[in-house]
Design a protein around this motif. Structure first.
Motif, PDB file in Angstrom:
ATOM      1  N   UNK A 128     -25.254 -31.028  -4.203  1.00 16.36           N
ATOM      2  CA  UNK A 128     -25.568 -31.956  -3.119  1.00 16.36           C
ATOM      3  C   UNK A 128     -26.422 -31.276  -2.045  1.00 16.36           C
ATOM      4  N   UNK A 129     -26.200 -29.987  -1.831  1.00 20.66           N
ATOM      5  CA  UNK A 129     -27.050 -29.228  -0.909  1.00 20.66           C
ATOM      6  C   UNK A 129     -28.474 -29.123  -1.462  1.00 20.66           C
ATOM      7  N   UNK A 130     -28.587 -28.819  -2.746  1.00 20.61           N
ATOM      8  CA  UNK A 130     -29.902 -28.712  -3.380  1.00 20.61           C
ATOM      9  C   UNK A 130     -30.657 -30.030  -3.297  1.00 20.61           C
ATOM     10  N   UNK A 131     -29.936 -31.125  -3.507  1.00 20.46           N
ATOM     11  CA  UNK A 131     -30.576 -32.444  -3.436  1.00 20.46           C
ATOM     12  C   UNK A 131     -31.149 -32.705  -2.048  1.00 20.46           C
ATOM     13  N   UNK A 132     -30.378 -32.358  -1.019  1.00 17.31           N
ATOM     14  CA  UNK A 132     -30.827 -32.593   0.353  1.00 17.31           C
ATOM     15  C   UNK A 132     -32.009 -31.696   0.715  1.00 17.31           C
ATOM     16  N   UNK A 133     -31.964 -30.444   0.268  1.00 18.79           N
ATOM     17  CA  UNK A 133     -33.016 -29.490   0.612  1.00 18.79           C
ATOM     18  C   UNK A 133     -34.311 -29.746  -0.141  1.00 18.79           C
ATOM     19  N   UNK A 134     -34.190 -30.137  -1.406  1.00 19.72           N
ATOM     20  CA  UNK A 134     -35.364 -30.265  -2.260  1.00 19.72           C
ATOM     21  C   UNK A 134     -35.801 -31.706  -2.480  1.00 19.72           C
ATOM     22  N   UNK A 135     -35.051 -32.647  -1.901  1.00 17.75           N
ATOM     23  CA  UNK A 135     -35.376 -34.075  -2.069  1.00 17.75           C
ATOM     24  C   UNK A 135     -35.486 -34.448  -3.550  1.00 17.75           C
ATOM     25  N   UNK A 136     -34.413 -34.193  -4.260  1.00 18.52           N
ATOM     26  CA  UNK A 136     -34.399 -34.465  -5.697  1.00 18.52           C
ATOM     27  C   UNK A 136     -33.002 -34.902  -6.101  1.00 18.52           C
ATOM     28  N   UNK A 137     -32.827 -35.156  -7.370  1.00 16.66           N
ATOM     29  CA  UNK A 137     -31.517 -35.511  -7.919  1.00 16.66           C
ATOM     30  C   UNK A 137     -31.040 -34.405  -8.851  1.00 16.66           C
ATOM     31  N   UNK A 138     -29.824 -33.960  -8.641  1.00 18.52           N
ATOM     32  CA  UNK A 138     -29.213 -32.951  -9.513  1.00 18.52           C
ATOM     33  C   UNK A 138     -28.012 -33.619 -10.171  1.00 18.52           C
ATOM     34  N   UNK A 139     -28.111 -33.898 -11.422  1.00 15.71           N
ATOM     35  CA  UNK A 139     -27.087 -34.699 -12.097  1.00 15.71           C
ATOM     36  C   UNK A 139     -26.015 -33.876 -12.797  1.00 15.71           C
ATOM     37  N   UNK A 140     -26.334 -32.612 -13.100  1.00 14.48           N
ATOM     38  CA  UNK A 140     -25.349 -31.790 -13.804  1.00 14.48           C
ATOM     39  C   UNK A 140     -25.578 -30.309 -13.558  1.00 14.48           C
ATOM     40  N   UNK A 141     -24.536 -29.531 -13.862  1.00 15.39           N
ATOM     41  CA  UNK A 141     -24.589 -28.077 -13.752  1.00 15.39           C
ATOM     42  C   UNK A 141     -23.567 -27.490 -14.706  1.00 15.39           C
ATOM     43  N   UNK A 142     -23.194 -26.233 -14.479  1.00 13.25           N
ATOM     44  CA  UNK A 142     -22.237 -25.596 -15.388  1.00 13.25           C
ATOM     45  C   UNK A 142     -21.469 -24.495 -14.668  1.00 13.25           C
ATOM     46  N   UNK A 143     -20.269 -24.203 -15.179  1.00 21.36           N
ATOM     47  CA  UNK A 143     -19.446 -23.095 -14.683  1.00 21.36           C
ATOM     48  C   UNK A 143     -19.258 -22.117 -15.831  1.00 21.36           C
ATOM     49  N   UNK A 144     -19.602 -20.847 -15.575  1.00 20.62           N
ATOM     50  CA  UNK A 144     -19.431 -19.805 -16.580  1.00 20.62           C
ATOM     51  C   UNK A 144     -18.138 -19.054 -16.274  1.00 20.62           C
ATOM     52  N   UNK A 145     -17.210 -19.052 -17.232  1.00 13.88           N
ATOM     53  CA  UNK A 145     -15.925 -18.360 -17.057  1.00 13.88           C
ATOM     54  C   UNK A 145     -15.944 -17.025 -17.800  1.00 13.88           C
ATOM     55  N   UNK A 146     -15.580 -15.958 -17.067  1.00 15.57           N
ATOM     56  CA  UNK A 146     -15.685 -14.606 -17.619  1.00 15.57           C
ATOM     57  C   UNK A 146     -14.729 -14.368 -18.783  1.00 15.57           C
TER      58      UNK A 146
END
Length: 220
Positions: A128-146
């Motif tokens: 949501x921070x990236x969306x506000x800063x870059x004026x874009x939509x970020x629909x997904x991401x990922x979590x890497x577990x060690x």
């Protein structure tokens, strides 16, 4: 509501808050912290992920580490472990890079996927921070577990976004009041680095003041 920069909370605190409101308050309001094996391992993992000098290009993916992000709408600031910018005709332009790109945040965590959504909420706040800063939509991401050495995909649904907003609003209210919530004892207390400061066993008493008075009484 638009928050002033001096009122921003730490983005990483959302994960603490989702795990335990009292833990968040002890760390972020009362400024108390203790290390244990889990926190040390997590810190080492994040140091490697936050190597800001590392900027990689893997085919159609540009990898940035330790990217600073903020949101005036949410009133938070922090850093993303890794943001992969993926070439996409529907993306945004980046300074110094040709083509169009879509951000894909990746958070690094020790251990394995958890039964609660604390990690997903933190990652969603980054998006949501990236969306506000870059004026874009970020629909997904990922979590890497060690522990599993695998990524867990996270879709930033409307429900997850609303939960992020609600929790951050509550965090701001508690922070302004300087209020530390009472303990809600659970199995997670045993793994918490602050259990010796929080004293969950003591706080389970119905009347803590009465408990303390009784403990301080001097026998004749």
């Amino acid at each position: 509501m638009i928050y002033r920069e001096e009122d921003f909370l730490q983005l990483s605190g959302l994960q603490h808050f989702a795990f335990c409101r009292r833990q968040w308050a002890l760390i972020h309001i009362e400024q108390q912290w203790r290390e244990n094996l889990r926190t040390v391992e997590g810190d080492l993992l994040h140091r490697r992920a936050h190597d800001e000098q590392a900027r990689e290009r893997r085919g159609d993916i540009l990898i940035l580490r330790g990217l600073s992000v903020a949101s005036a709408a949410l009133g938070i600031s922090g850093k993303c472990d890794v943001v992969e910018f993926r070439a996409d005709p529907g993306g945004i332009s980046l300074r110094g890079e040709e083509g169009l790109w879509v951000p894909f945040p990746v958070e690094y965590k020790r251990g394995s996927p958890k039964p609660h959504r604390a990690d997903e909420l933190q990652l969603c706040a980054q998006a949501m921070c990236l969306e506000e800063m870059l004026c874009c939509t970020v629909s997904e991401g990922a979590i890497f577990y060690s522990e599993t050495r695998r990524r867990t995909s996270v879709s930033f649904s409307r429900e997850l976004r609303e939960q992020v907003k609600a929790m951050l609003e509550e965090m701001h209210q508690l922070y302004r009041r300087g209020y530390t919530p009472k303990v809600r004892r659970s199995r997670s207390c045993n793994a918490c680095s602050l259990k010796e400061l929080c004293l969950p066993a003591l706080m389970k008493e119905n009347d803590v003041n009465a408990y303390l008075r009784q403990a301080m009484e001097v026998e004749p």
